[in-house]
Design a protein around this motif. Structure first.
Motif, PDB file in Angstrom:
ATOM      1  N   ALA A  52       1.372   0.377  14.089  1.00  0.00           N
ATOM      2  CA  ALA A  52       2.008   1.316  13.163  1.00  0.00           C
ATOM      3  C   ALA A  52       3.036   0.642  12.255  1.00  0.00           C
ATOM      4  N   PRO A  53       3.931  -0.212  12.744  1.00  0.00           N
ATOM      5  CA  PRO A  53       4.875  -0.855  11.825  1.00  0.00           C
ATOM      6  C   PRO A  53       4.161  -1.709  10.767  1.00  0.00           C
ATOM      7  N   ARG A  58       2.726  -2.361   5.111  1.00  0.00           N
ATOM      8  CA  ARG A  58       1.700  -2.419   4.065  1.00  0.00           C
ATOM      9  C   ARG A  58       1.909  -1.319   3.033  1.00  0.00           C
ATOM     10  N   ALA A  59       2.216  -0.145   3.503  1.00  0.00           N
ATOM     11  CA  ALA A  59       2.433   0.978   2.593  1.00  0.00           C
ATOM     12  C   ALA A  59       3.651   0.726   1.713  1.00  0.00           C
ATOM     13  N   PRO A  66       2.415  -1.999  -7.035  1.00  0.00           N
ATOM     14  CA  PRO A  66       1.207  -1.173  -7.226  1.00  0.00           C
ATOM     15  C   PRO A  66       0.085  -1.911  -7.945  1.00  0.00           C
ATOM     16  N   GLN A  67       0.357  -2.995  -8.665  1.00  0.00           N
ATOM     17  CA  GLN A  67      -0.695  -3.726  -9.378  1.00  0.00           C
ATOM     18  C   GLN A  67      -1.658  -4.398  -8.411  1.00  0.00           C
ATOM     19  N   GLN A  68      -1.186  -4.839  -7.287  1.00  0.00           N
ATOM     20  CA  GLN A  68      -2.062  -5.510  -6.315  1.00  0.00           C
ATOM     21  C   GLN A  68      -3.120  -4.539  -5.770  1.00  0.00           C
ATOM     22  N   GLU A  69      -2.781  -3.286  -5.673  1.00  0.00           N
ATOM     23  CA  GLU A  69      -3.727  -2.300  -5.161  1.00  0.00           C
ATOM     24  C   GLU A  69      -4.888  -2.127  -6.135  1.00  0.00           C
TER      25      GLU A  69
END
Length: 72
Positions: A52-53, A58-59, A66-69
């Motif tokens: 979970a951590p 990651r989140a 956000p560009q990497q996503e």
């Protein structure tokens, strides 16, 4: 007609005496299987909690970059 009550009585006695022979005894084997299932479930839950951590990190990193996503 007089044999019907006698036959019924014999059938009931026979059914009562033979029932234990066909009874299922799940006792310790059932308990051990249930315990094994609970241990496996606990192990899976512990593994999920341990990850979970990493998911939260990651989140957070995706929110920061956000560009990497979009590239993936």
């Amino acid at each position: 007609m007089k044999r019907t009550p006698f036959a019924t009585l014999i059938f009931c006695i026979a059914a009562t005496l033979t029932a234990p022979a066909f009874a299922r005894d799940d006792g310790p084997r059932f308990a051990q299987d249930r315990l094994d299932a609970l241990v496996a479930q606990h192990k899976e839950a512990s593994r999920h909690i341990a990850q979970a951590p990493t998911r939260e990190q990651r989140a957070q990193s995706q929110m920061q970059h956000p560009q990497q996503e979009l590239v993936m």
